[in-house]
Design a protein around this motif. Structure first.
Motif, mmCIF file in Angstrom:
data_model
loop_
_atom_site.group_PDB
_atom_site.id
_atom_site.type_symbol
_atom_site.label_atom_id
_atom_site.label_comp_id
_atom_site.label_asym_id
_atom_site.label_seq_id
_atom_site.Cartn_x
_atom_site.Cartn_y
_atom_site.Cartn_z
ATOM 1 N N LEU A 138 0.826 -1.205 0.000
ATOM 2 C CA LEU A 138 0.000 0.000 0.000
ATOM 3 C C LEU A 138 0.861 1.257 0.000
ATOM 4 C CD1 LEU A 138 -2.816 -1.230 2.341
ATOM 5 C CD2 LEU A 138 -3.178 -0.261 0.077
ATOM 6 N N LYS A 139 1.960 1.197 0.712
ATOM 7 C CA LYS A 139 2.884 2.337 0.734
ATOM 8 C C LYS A 139 3.417 2.619 -0.665
ATOM 9 C CE LYS A 139 7.004 3.940 3.244
ATOM 10 N NZ LYS A 139 8.042 3.529 4.240
ATOM 11 N N LYS A 164 0.602 3.871 -3.148
ATOM 12 C CA LYS A 164 0.239 5.278 -2.947
ATOM 13 C C LYS A 164 1.084 6.200 -3.822
ATOM 14 C CE LYS A 164 -0.283 8.807 0.641
ATOM 15 N NZ LYS A 164 -0.064 9.165 2.059
ATOM 16 N N GLU A 165 2.296 5.775 -4.119
ATOM 17 C CA GLU A 165 3.209 6.609 -4.894
ATOM 18 C C GLU A 165 3.118 6.370 -6.395
ATOM 19 O OE1 GLU A 165 4.832 8.928 -3.238
ATOM 20 O OE2 GLU A 165 3.886 8.107 -1.426
ATOM 21 N N ASN A 188 -5.307 3.910 -8.734
ATOM 22 C CA ASN A 188 -6.214 4.486 -7.753
ATOM 23 C C ASN A 188 -6.622 3.372 -6.790
ATOM 24 O OD1 ASN A 188 -8.094 6.204 -6.429
ATOM 25 N ND2 ASN A 188 -9.740 5.386 -7.718
ATOM 26 N N LEU A 232 -0.535 6.082 6.821
ATOM 27 C CA LEU A 232 -0.289 6.408 5.416
ATOM 28 C C LEU A 232 -1.300 7.402 4.860
ATOM 29 C CD1 LEU A 232 0.616 2.891 3.902
ATOM 30 C CD2 LEU A 232 2.172 4.694 4.709
ATOM 31 N N MET A 288 -4.388 6.979 4.056
ATOM 32 C CA MET A 288 -5.195 6.373 2.997
ATOM 33 C C MET A 288 -6.457 5.796 3.631
ATOM 34 S SD MET A 288 -2.259 4.263 0.880
ATOM 35 C CE MET A 288 -3.345 3.780 -0.455
#
Length: 443
Positions: free
Chosen positions: A190-191, A194-195, A200, A236, A238
């Motif tokens: 997930l980290k 995100k980048e 999406n 994070l 999110m």
């Protein structure tokens, strides 16, 4: 005798499904024959949709097409307000050919090829369920090449082992599927996601197994996933819009199986979601599930014609049918058990115990051990129940046996959904190299 859906024994003593006498179906379409009770398929689909509507949560019920993927089934899934879960280019192509809306298609799989991903991107599917780090970056790169931003769920293994067969348990830590929650892989995925500019992230997906007869496993999965969602939000920044809890809802194959009503599974899941996320002051996510077997499993019946028999005094009597592991490999793979009746003599008293063998040149080609039937005769019709899931889907041409036809029955009408393979189909992709043709003609 346990009969599913619209199945009944008619006045002639014949099995009838969807208002169609199976003896007539055998005469028209031949055997082996897959018979699908369309009314029961639709009933099962509606049970899920209505149960989720009652919860008040946003939801998608995605039919897991790996259980049984033909164009007719995709059309029914669309008509019953379901989404669709595919795991290959073949399933995706089938859905698109059936006119299924691409935005309601979710693409699964632990090794999606670049060609498959590009096909799905070009079709404009609704979501990719990302299974590993390689796919995460491959999908981002391919989407970037097309100037697209795509919706994804990250599949996580929550460490919950459902009470099921070892081969069909997928939620435990040691699994080929998904990012592990316990060792930090899910967090790292997930980290990284995100980048990645072309992804999406909608949320996460988990699937804890198949043929599950209790709700505790689903509650445990919600507990773990909700705690993870809070951690990701706090660390994070999110927020998961979607939580997909997979499928695995059990069905009754034999009297040994005790599945719960669909509404009970759904209520356990939705109650747990509402409780955990409300307590965490977290926006209630949209819930997705992926039933496959529980939509089509008990709606399918396979009809065979009895051929030869062999009696070993003091041991057993074998009765052979005109199909076997080519149209139902599950007994050989999973030691799966089935119930069956003589469909043309269903009211006659049970007189003998037989073991039903397939026609493949394989000792393990056994469909049912120790089945009580009337005195079996060559030419009888044997109906094996609950073959709607993972039977046609896993059928093969072993021994170059042709795959059966599929008919959908409803209100006395029988519609061909898949034609029986011809002998020309069997050799249709064969190529005889010129050098071998020359060698043959010279001999």
């Amino acid at each position: 005798m346990y009969l599913h859906g619209t199945s009944k024994i008619n006045a002639a003593g014949h099995l009838e499904i969807g208002g169609c006498d199976v003896k007539d179906l055998a005469a028209e379409f031949g055997t082996p024959l897959y018979i699908v009770d369309e009314a029961l398929v639709r009933q099962r689909a509606r049970e899920y949709v209505e149960a989720f509507r009652a919860s008040g949560l946003k939801f998608q019920v995605a039919y897991a097409s790996k259980a049984f993927c033909v164009m007719a089934m995709c059309a029914i899934a669309e008509q019953e307000d379901m989404s669709l879960d595919v795991v290959s280019e073949g399933e995706l192509y089938t859905a698109l050919q059936a006119g299924f809306p691409a935005q309601r298609i979710h693409f699964h799989g632990n090794n999606k090829t670049p060609d498959e991903i590009n096909m799905a991107l070009d079709a404009g599917i609704g979501c990719f369920v990302v299974d590993n780090f390689v796919e995460l970056h491959l999908l981002n790169a391919l989407a970037a090449d097309k100037g697209m931003k795509v919706n994804v769920l990250l599949r996580i293994t929550p460490g919950v082992e459902a009470h099921t067969h070892d081969y069909i348990s997928t939620g435990q830590q040691d699994s080929k599927f998904g990012f592990d929650l316990g060792n930090g892989a899910a967090y790292e995925a997930l980290k990284q996601a995100k980048e990645l500019a072309n992804l999406n992230v909608l949320g996460v997906h988990s699937h804890i197994g198949s043929q599950i007869f209790e709700v505790e496993g689903f509650r445990m999965a919600v507990d773990k996933v909700s705690a993870f969602a809070v951690q990701i939000r706090n660390e994070l920044d999110m927020t998961f819009q979607v939580i997909n809890l997979g499928g695995g809802f059990g069905i009754r194959y034999t009297s040994e199986d005790s599945p719960l009503p669909v509404a009970e599974y759904v209520k356990a899941i939705t109650d747990a979601i509402i409780s955990h996320f409300t307590e965490a002051e977290y926006p209630l996510p949209e819930i997705w599930v992926e039933p496959g077997r529980s939509i089509v499993g008990d709606a399918g019946t396979t009809l065979y014609t009895v051929g030869t028999s062999k009696e070993i005094p003091g041991v057993r009597k074998y009765v052979a049918v005109d199909g076997g592991m080519t149209d139902n490999p599950r007994p050989a793979l999973y030691q799966s058990k089935y119930e069956a009746v003589l469909a043309n003599r269903a009211n006659e008293p049970l007189e003998e115990t037989v073991s039903v063998a397939g026609k493949c040149c394989e000792s393990g080609d056994m469909l049912i051990w120790d089945l009580d039937l009337p005195k079996v005769q060559t030419g009888d019709l044997l109906a094996v129940f609950c073959t709607g899931a993972y039977n046609y889907a896993m059928a093969s041409n072993y021994n170059r046996i042709r795959k059966p036809a599929v008919v959908f029955v409803k209100d006395g009408e029988a519609d061909l959904a898949v034609k029986r393979e011809s002998l020309d189909d069997i050799v249709g992709n064969d190529v005889l190299p010129a050098r071998l043709r020359k060698a043959s003609s010279a001999q």
